[in-house]
Motif scaffolding. Structure first.
Motif, short mmCIF file in Angstrom:
data_model
loop_
_atom_site.label_atom_id
_atom_site.label_comp_id
_atom_site.label_asym_id
_atom_site.label_seq_id
_atom_site.Cartn_x
_atom_site.Cartn_y
_atom_site.Cartn_z
N ALA A 33 5.14 -2.69 0.41
CA ALA A 33 4.65 -3.16 1.92
C ALA A 33 4.86 -4.82 1.87
N VAL A 34 4.30 -5.48 0.73
CA VAL A 34 4.47 -6.78 0.63
C VAL A 34 6.11 -7.43 0.73
N VAL A 281 0.20 -8.97 7.49
CA VAL A 281 0.26 -7.48 7.78
C VAL A 281 0.25 -6.91 6.24
N ALA A 282 1.22 -7.43 5.53
CA ALA A 282 1.51 -6.78 4.43
C ALA A 282 0.26 -7.01 3.27
N ALA A 283 -0.04 -8.16 3.65
CA ALA A 283 -0.98 -8.51 2.39
C ALA A 283 -2.31 -7.74 2.72
N VAL A 284 -2.49 -7.26 3.94
CA VAL A 284 -3.63 -6.46 4.39
C VAL A 284 -3.45 -5.00 3.57
N SER A 285 -2.14 -4.47 3.69
CA SER A 285 -1.96 -3.36 2.94
C SER A 285 -2.10 -3.16 1.59
N LEU A 286 -1.84 -4.39 1.13
CA LEU A 286 -1.81 -4.47 -0.38
C LEU A 286 -3.37 -4.70 -0.73
N LEU A 287 -4.29 -5.24 0.10
CA LEU A 287 -5.80 -5.08 -0.27
C LEU A 287 -6.19 -3.88 -0.07
#
Lengths: 400, 234
Positions: A33-34, A281-287
């Motif tokens: 994602a990121v 948004v991508a950082a949230v998916s990483l989290l």
């Protein structure tokens, strides 16, 4: 010891396939994602700045009215006489291209194509960084006499001539026939998303006489000499045009002078904000991926603590158990990270192609997201194991 | 019995908790066990028999007192040295089997050999031989979930004896098994003691399981209440 421990780690991964798969999946999703978001954002930013630099550096655009874009708030157009005034009074102006535009339908044999005609001079090609792919620019006599000749953009050439070279052929524009003398090298989309190659260029006089029927110039493209100040040129040009258009000191400009830098700043700052949003948004998916890994690891702590107890009871050293869990975590996180990067690369290349933006490999973001998710995997895989391996074997065995 | 004992506990105590909540599980145990013996440790719940077993197996440490294994003071050893003692001299069988889940019988039995650094070929051979010895030839590739309780305990016994340990420590080895299977397991353990000369220490609370042993030690409230050779008191 290392070899045996590696064997034990791989066996542990194999016999807990579902857990291993979920762990890897969490990392894959986070990393992919990121990397995809940032790569596409970079590509979009690059694409915009490429297109702007293809407009030519140090380019000034002069338009009547204060609004950006087509449609005017009743401000009068420029006149042919303004060209010479600018040329003679703005010393830092290298190329001054007047443009009178008109949309027309072009016809060649049985094919026709609606496009934009720009009536201008050879300065247009220099100011706009246009290169001639085949044929030539306008001859002096053609410009002065308003001959029916044109240089066509790649899109128009493709639509009318397919694979053929159109130089020397006659096309019909509105009600007159016009000789094609040259073809422009393609530039692709503009920063605003329109196709820059979808146009034909004729001498200004030809367009004024045969198409618009007046002496109006709808805009100017002016390139500023290298080394000269763009700001100073803008100021001089504004003063000159105010004088020529008889604007009193109390009135505002009824035209607008923009330089490429301004346009570039406006557009790239927009794409940069978009990239930042996407990255968030991508950082949230990483989290979320990280939390998934954490979840899986914590749920399996009980079983793994007992497993550690068994291993200790049959004679494993604490450090052997730790090394096994560390290798396990590193292997899973590494596999996940690599798979994530592979997935991201494939998806980014495909999406960049589909969106018509360049694919730019960003080493930093690849490394960063890989290390972050690897760290999550290692932290949540390894630290519960470290606690368990420090217990008395009997306490680990009895762990509920 | 003559010579020095394989295992000697003297004045071993074990306490849990601190201050008012302190609970003394062992209140001074003296016990000598000689090589080749088959000892059953009996007693009611909370009598300290399992605690003693865990100390003997180096899975737990005594609060005070001394534990000598072949003359070595185990209570003075470091954590890693105790692990090595387990690795080279001891084999464990637990009430709950404690096999690795989703792992084949063969891999479970191989596990102690991996920690011993045995090469792969020798490891496979020894693990197969051990499984055959406990009557599980042909079950090598089954996981614990595919085996009955008795079979799982046999795998656990194979894992314990595959290293040819000095002592086999069995904590209620038949506790989770039915009567018939219990007798099969006890016969297996008895034969290992008789044929291989492995010293067996077994905790149990079942009289008929204890009757397989040659010596029965009774624990009550953290002390040894009686220590009899079978045939003397039963």
């Amino acid at each position: 010891m290392l070899w045996n421990t590696l064997l034990l780690s791989l066996r542990a991964i194999r016999r807990n396939l579902m857990r291993s798969f979920l762990t890897v999946l969490g990392i894959v999703i986070g990393v992919a994602a990121v990397v995809i978001m940032v790569t596409l954002g970079n590509g979009a930013t690059r694409s915009v700045s490429d297109q702007i630099s293809s407009m030519g550096s140090n380019l000034l655009m002069v338009m009547p009215g204060q609004r950006f874009g087509p449609g005017s708030d009743a401000a009068p157009s420029f006149k042919s006489a303004d060209i010479d005034a600018i040329k003679s009074q703005i010393s830092s102006a290298e190329w001054v291209a007047p443009v009178a535009g008109k949309s027309v339908t072009t016809v060649y044999q049985s094919r026709n194509w609606p496009t934009m005609v720009s009536g201008t001079s050879n300065d247009y090609f220099h100011a706009g960084n246009w290169e001639i792919a085949s044929g030539r620019m306008f001859a002096e006599g053609e410009e002065r006499g308003g001959k029916a000749v044109c240089v066509m953009g790649e899109t128009v050439r493709k639509k009318l001539f397919g694979g053929q070279n159109p130089v020397g052929c006659e096309i019909r524009v509105k009600d007159f026939s016009c000789e094609v003398v040259g073809v422009l090298k393609p530039k692709g989309q503009s920063g605003m998303g329109s196709d820059q190659d979808d146009s034909i260029v004729m001498p200004l006089k030809t367009v004024q006489r045969r198409l618009t029927g007046n002496q109006d110039v709808s805009r100017f493209s002016i390139s500023v000499r290298k080394g000269a100040s763009v700001d100073a040129a803008t100021r001089q040009l504004t003063l000159l045009l105010r004088e020529r258009r008889k604007i009193s000191d109390s009135e505002e400009d009824d035209f607008r002078v923009m330089d490429t830098r301004q346009i570039a700043q406006t557009l790239t700052s927009t794409t940069k904000i978009l990239t930042m949003l996407l990255s968030a948004v991508a950082a949230v998916s990483l989290l979320v991926g990280g939390i998934g890994i954490m979840n899986i690891m914590l749920v399996s702590v009980t079983e793994r603590t007992r497993e550690i107890g068994i291993r200790l009871a049959i004679g494993a050293l604490e450090r052997e158990v730790l090394l096994q869990f560390l290798i396990e975590a590193v292997v899973l996180a590494g596999m996940g990270g690599l798979a994530g990067i592979a997935l991201a690369t494939g998806a980014s290349v495909a999406l960049a192609h589909a969106m018509n933006i360049p694919y730019l490999f960003d080493l930093k973001i690849n490394l960063l997201s890989f290390l972050f998710s690897a760290a999550i995997g290692v932290v949540f895989g390894f630290f519960p194991a470290r606690r368990a391996a420090g217990l008395n074997p009997i306490d680990a065995l009895r762990h509920e | 019995m003559s010579g020095s004992p394989l295992i000697r506990l003297s004045g071993v105590t074990k306490s849990y908790g601190r201050g008012h909540a302190e609970f003394q599980a062992l209140k001074g145990i003296d016990l000598d066990i000689f090589s080749g013996d088959f000892v059953a440790v009996m007693g009611p719940s909370g009598s300290g028999k399992s605690t003693t077993m865990n100390i003997l197996g180096c899975l737990d440490t005594p609060t005070s007192g001394s534990y000598q294994f072949q003359g070595v003071h185990v209570e003075q050893l470091e954590r890693n040295q105790r692990a090595l003692l387990r690795r080279h001299y001891l084999g464990f069988v637990f009430q709950g089997f404690n096999l690795l889940a989703r792992t084949t019988a063969l891999e479970n039995v191989e596990l102690p050999l991996i920690y011993r650094g045995e090469p792969a070929a020798a490891r496979h051979q020894a693990a197969r031989a051990a499984l055959e010895q406990v009557g599980l030839k042909g079950w090598e590739s089954h996981t614990p979930a595919e085996l009955s309780g008795g079979q799982q305990q046999r795998v656990a016994i194979a894992r314990a004896i595959v290293t040819r340990p000095e002592v086999l420590l069995a904590d209620e080895p038949t506790g989770n098994l039915d009567t018939r299977t219990s007798h099969e397991i006890m016969e297996l353990i008895t034969s290992l003691n008789a044929k291989l000369g492995i010293t067996v220490l077994m905790v149990t609370h079942e009289q008929d399981v204890a009757s397989y042993a040659r010596r029965v030690v009774h624990f009550v409230d953290g002390v040894v209440e009686s220590d009899l050779r079978n045939g003397e008191g039963y």
